[in-house]
Design an enzyme around this catalytic site. Structure first.
Site, PDB file in Angstrom:
ATOM      1  N   GLU A   1      -6.073  -3.513  -0.490  1.00  0.00           N
ATOM      2  CA  GLU A   1      -6.861  -4.900   0.521  1.00  0.00           C
ATOM      3  C   GLU A   1      -7.837  -5.354  -0.062  1.00  0.00           C
ATOM      4  O   GLU A   1      -8.001  -6.864   0.530  1.00  0.00           O
ATOM      5  CB  GLU A   1      -6.770  -4.368   1.853  1.00  0.00           C
ATOM      6  CG  GLU A   1      -6.027  -3.920   2.342  1.00  0.00           C
ATOM      7  CD  GLU A   1      -5.325  -2.226   2.595  1.00  0.00           C
ATOM      8  OE1 GLU A   1      -5.932  -1.863   1.286  1.00  0.00           O
ATOM      9  OE2 GLU A   1      -4.714  -1.741   2.517  1.00  0.00           O
TER      10      GLU A   1
ATOM     11  N   LYS B   1     -13.402  18.199  11.276  1.00  0.00           N
ATOM     12  CA  LYS B   1     -14.480  18.653  12.162  1.00  0.00           C
ATOM     13  C   LYS B   1     -13.954  19.965  12.568  1.00  0.00           C
ATOM     14  O   LYS B   1     -13.492  20.042  12.856  1.00  0.00           O
ATOM     15  CB  LYS B   1     -13.744  17.103  13.182  1.00  0.00           C
ATOM     16  CG  LYS B   1     -13.844  16.259  13.028  1.00  0.00           C
ATOM     17  CD  LYS B   1     -13.859  14.963  13.630  1.00  0.00           C
ATOM     18  CE  LYS B   1     -13.672  13.451  13.642  1.00  0.00           C
ATOM     19  NZ  LYS B   1     -12.765  12.388  13.968  1.00  0.00           N
TER      20      LYS B   1
ATOM     21  N   THR C   1       1.196  -1.101   0.081  1.00  0.00           N
ATOM     22  CA  THR C   1      -0.198   0.192  -0.069  1.00  0.00           C
ATOM     23  C   THR C   1       0.624   1.500  -0.126  1.00  0.00           C
ATOM     24  O   THR C   1       2.646   1.087   0.415  1.00  0.00           O
ATOM     25  CB  THR C   1      -0.711   0.438   0.746  1.00  0.00           C
ATOM     26  OG1 THR C   1       0.258  -0.191   2.639  1.00  0.00           O
ATOM     27  CG2 THR C   1      -2.047  -1.280   1.370  1.00  0.00           C
TER      28      THR C   1
ATOM     29  N   TRP D   1     -19.353  16.786  10.844  1.00  0.00           N
ATOM     30  CA  TRP D   1     -18.608  16.056   9.990  1.00  0.00           C
ATOM     31  C   TRP D   1     -18.509  16.754   8.403  1.00  0.00           C
ATOM     32  O   TRP D   1     -19.311  17.157   8.073  1.00  0.00           O
ATOM     33  CB  TRP D   1     -18.242  15.128   9.291  1.00  0.00           C
ATOM     34  CG  TRP D   1     -17.955  13.911  11.169  1.00  0.00           C
ATOM     35  CD1 TRP D   1     -16.991  14.919  11.832  1.00  0.00           C
ATOM     36  CD2 TRP D   1     -17.811  12.640  10.653  1.00  0.00           C
ATOM     37  NE1 TRP D   1     -17.186  13.466  12.548  1.00  0.00           N
ATOM     38  CE2 TRP D   1     -17.473  12.387  12.105  1.00  0.00           C
ATOM     39  CE3 TRP D   1     -17.887  11.684   9.614  1.00  0.00           C
ATOM     40  CZ2 TRP D   1     -17.056  11.024  11.927  1.00  0.00           C
ATOM     41  CZ3 TRP D   1     -18.049  10.193  10.063  1.00  0.00           C
ATOM     42  CH2 TRP D   1     -16.884  10.230  11.048  1.00  0.00           C
TER      43      TRP D   1
HETATM   44  P1  AMP Z   1      -5.410   2.287  -2.777  1.00  0.00           P
HETATM   45  O1  AMP Z   1      -4.869   0.678  -1.738  1.00  0.00           O
HETATM   46  O2  AMP Z   1      -3.692   2.506  -3.038  1.00  0.00           O
HETATM   47  O3  AMP Z   1      -5.932   0.892  -3.982  1.00  0.00           O
HETATM   48  O4  AMP Z   1      -6.730   3.267  -2.127  1.00  0.00           O
HETATM   49  C1  AMP Z   1      -7.385   2.589  -1.833  1.00  0.00           C
HETATM   50  C2  AMP Z   1      -8.044   3.872  -1.044  1.00  0.00           C
HETATM   51  O5  AMP Z   1      -8.616   4.746  -2.674  1.00  0.00           O
HETATM   52  C3  AMP Z   1      -9.357   3.801  -0.643  1.00  0.00           C
HETATM   53  O6  AMP Z   1      -9.699   3.012   0.332  1.00  0.00           O
HETATM   54  C4  AMP Z   1      -9.893   4.794  -1.322  1.00  0.00           C
HETATM   55  O7  AMP Z   1      -9.601   6.024   0.237  1.00  0.00           O
HETATM   56  C5  AMP Z   1      -9.749   5.472  -2.490  1.00  0.00           C
HETATM   57  N1  AMP Z   1     -10.985   5.241  -3.266  1.00  0.00           N
HETATM   58  C6  AMP Z   1     -10.436   4.059  -4.090  1.00  0.00           C
HETATM   59  N2  AMP Z   1     -11.784   3.908  -5.442  1.00  0.00           N
HETATM   60  C7  AMP Z   1     -12.716   4.985  -4.790  1.00  0.00           C
HETATM   61  C8  AMP Z   1     -14.348   5.517  -5.142  1.00  0.00           C
HETATM   62  N3  AMP Z   1     -14.227   5.564  -5.860  1.00  0.00           N
HETATM   63  N4  AMP Z   1     -13.753   6.757  -4.974  1.00  0.00           N
HETATM   64  C9  AMP Z   1     -13.731   8.050  -3.231  1.00  0.00           C
HETATM   65  N5  AMP Z   1     -12.682   7.409  -3.207  1.00  0.00           N
HETATM   66  C10 AMP Z   1     -12.204   5.633  -3.799  1.00  0.00           C
END
Ligand code: AMP
Length: 543
Positions: free
Chosen positions: A331, A439, A184, A444
């Site tokens: 994940e 916040k 990640t 929020w």
């Molecule tokens: P990653 O592990 O780098 O793929 O990042 C995952 C994160 O990307 C998620 O926990 C979200 O915060 C963000 N994310 C992924 N898809 C979306 C979506 N369609 N809308 C908003 N945030 C997203």
């Protein structure tokens, strides 16, 4: 009583075997790092994957060994998806856009035995090498003619491949064995490794090929704008082999012009990528007279990785493309929810449909979602109450590589770190990362909603919102804006515009104009960096 059906393990090698037998002539088109575009059939990719598998075995790679890559979207990287996992080793894709120290940390943490890299990363590998305590074998993913500038002692991918016969039968083993590893982004603390299995990967691929998944099929020509180093290229390499979709790989070039050219010449029907990729693609088409939307055959585009503003969906629609969102994370393999519509949405007007295109979608079979309030209680799925999103399912991680402990609660739920609302049909709308939510006086404010509202303004190219300290309200929003080229948005006018889209008390206390907003290595707005940049910024009312 046990069932009497055959118990064949779900293995990644079976995907390329299937493509080679039943879609032998479907193409893999690749823009290479050397320059030319190459074309291979799945039958050829299968044979080349077997040859590189034989080469890895000859180099002593054993089941479970990590084989790392620093590579773009090319046919060679695709071959490694099948070859490395196919022999039971673990394909460890490393994001080359990370800082070199992070790359070295990740490689060492994973204990990669072999490091494969594209021509473009020869210098990076030379610089990293003294730092590494692993990666004793280096393989440059190029041909003999381009080996000159590669790090000393590197082996040549094409020479290794040429020395093998391709006469190889993939081994059978337990489907729960690890197949790939992806770290990640590590915006807080060190990056953490997500270790996928053959089983989770195959189940995720089946979902991508379902109509209510991404509906990928042999009729598609897919432009893969998601890097193969980001969450298994969102699973498309596997799913494309599963259904025989043509795969178009843009190599190192993800700029608007390169993507438009490939989409047009290869008549791509389907694509997926993060919002920034689509901004570049659309900017190119809108600003270049020679780039004609009529030359495209693009029908569906998935926008994921970050939330998508409505303006993006509208711009896609203007060139005849239906955009929709998917939500997920490293994940979750990553696709967990998809923005498909239900029969009851058939009569939605354009405005309501555009709204649906901008939600993160609803769970596909195999994934469950719920969200929790401040006290850890499950909150109602009413489409308005936000909570911390949890997920569980067949392709959701149970923990991180090398960290020993499970990341799940007692009921098997994984905390996503996202704040979202869920409605009665399970549609999820991500309103923030938990650490980014603002916040204000105990309430929020969704930074994502504010950003999307700002991006609907015609003078705004990109917007980001962060919370800054406020003595009375604890935090108030600062809107950071990149104006469109040539535009000079007026802050008062922008605030008025926002007032038409969000509650008055959400309106930013200040607006800052910048030339660029920092992005992470996977294309998300880098709020940590932005917060540092504006650490000393004083909101007008508090000055
Ligand atoms: P990653 O592990 O780098 O793929 O990042 C995952 C994160 O990307 C998620 O926990 C979200 O915060 C963000 N994310 C992924 N898809 C979306 C979506 N369609 N809308 C908003 N945030 C997203």
């Amino acid at each position: 009583m046990r069932g009497l059906m055959q118990d064949r393990p779900l293995l990644i090698s079976s995907l390329i075997e299937h493509a080679s037998h039943y879609h032998p002539d479907a193409e893999v088109v690749s823009k290479t790092c050397e320059g030319p575009v190459t074309r291979h059939t799945y039958r050829e990719i299968s044979e080349r994957s077997k040859k590189i598998a034989q080469a890895l075995l000859a180099l002593g790679v054993k089941p479970g060994d990590r084989v790392a890559t620093l590579a773009w979207n090319t046919h060679r990287h695709l071959e490694l998806y099948f070859a490395v996992s196919g022999i039971g080793a673990v394909l460890h894709t490393v994001n080359p856009r990370l800082f070199p120290e992070q790359i070295a940390y990740i490689l060492d943490h994973a204990g990669a035995r072999v490091l494969m890299f594209d021509l473009t990363f020869g210098d990076l590998v030379t610089r990293l090498r003294p730092e590494l305590t692993c990666a004793e074998t280096l393989i440059a993913m190029t041909d003999a003619a381009h080996m000159g500038a590669m790090p000393e002692g590197s082996l040549c991918y094409e020479s290794l491949l040429a020395a093998e016969t391709g006469q190889y039968a993939w081994p059978e083993f337990d489907e729960r064995e690890a197949s790939s590893l992806c770290y990640t982004s590590g915006t807080t603390g060190n990056p953490k490794g997500v270790l996928y299995s053959h089983r989770s990967t195959l189940l995720h691929s089946m979902m991508l090929c379902q109509v209510d998944g991404l509906a990928l099929s042999s009729h598609d020509s897919t432009l893969l704008c998601v890097p193969l180093f980001h969450v298994n290229g969102w699973g498309l390499p596997y799913a494309s082999a599963m259904c025989g979709a043509k795969l178009v790989l843009p190599g190192p070039h993800l700029d608007g012009k390169s993507l438009y050219d490939l989409a047009a010449s290869e008549q791509c029907t389907f694509s997926l990528g993060v919002p920034t990729v689509w901004f570049g693609f659309l900017d190119h088409i809108e600003q270049t007279p020679e780039a004609r939307p009529e030359a495209l055959n693009l029908k569906r585009v998935v926008v994921g990785g970050s939330s998508a503003p409505r303006s993006l969906m509208r711009r896609l629609e203007a060139i005849g493309v239906y955009g929709f969102q998917a939500w997920g994370m490293s994940e979750t393999s990553p696709v967990a929810t998809v923005g498909n519509l239900l029969p009851k949405h058939a009569d939605l007007d354009a405005e309501a449909r555009a709204e649906m295109q901008c939600v993160g979608g609803r769970p596909v079979f195999g994934v469950e979602l719920r969200h929790l309030g401040d006290e850890g209680q499950v909150v109602p799925q009413d489409g308005t109450t936000p909570g911390e999103l949890q997920v569980r399912g067949h392709w959701v991680t149970s923990g991180y590589y090398g960290l020993g402990t499970s990341s799940l609660d007692a009921e098997g739920w994984f905390d996503t770190g996202d704040i979202a609302t869920l409605d009665g049909d399970g549609y999820v709308r991500i309103t923030d990362r938990a650490k980014d939510v603002i916040k204000s006086g105990g309430e929020w404010i969704s930074s994502i909603d504010l950003e999307n509202a700002a991006m609907a303004h015609p003078d705004v190219a990109e917007a980001a919102v962060i919370g800054l300290f406020h003595p009375k309200w604890q935090e108030r929003p600062l809107l950071v804006v990149v104006p469109r080229p040539g535009a000079r948005p007026d802050p008062k006018d922008l605030r008025e515009f926002l007032a038409g889209h969000v509650a008055r008390w959400w309106l930013p206390d200040d607006i800052a104009f910048v030339e660029a907003i920092p992005h992470t290595a996977t294309g998300k707005i880098q709020k940590t960096e932005l917060r540092k940049q504006f650490a000393d910024h004083v909101l007008p009312e508090t000055a």
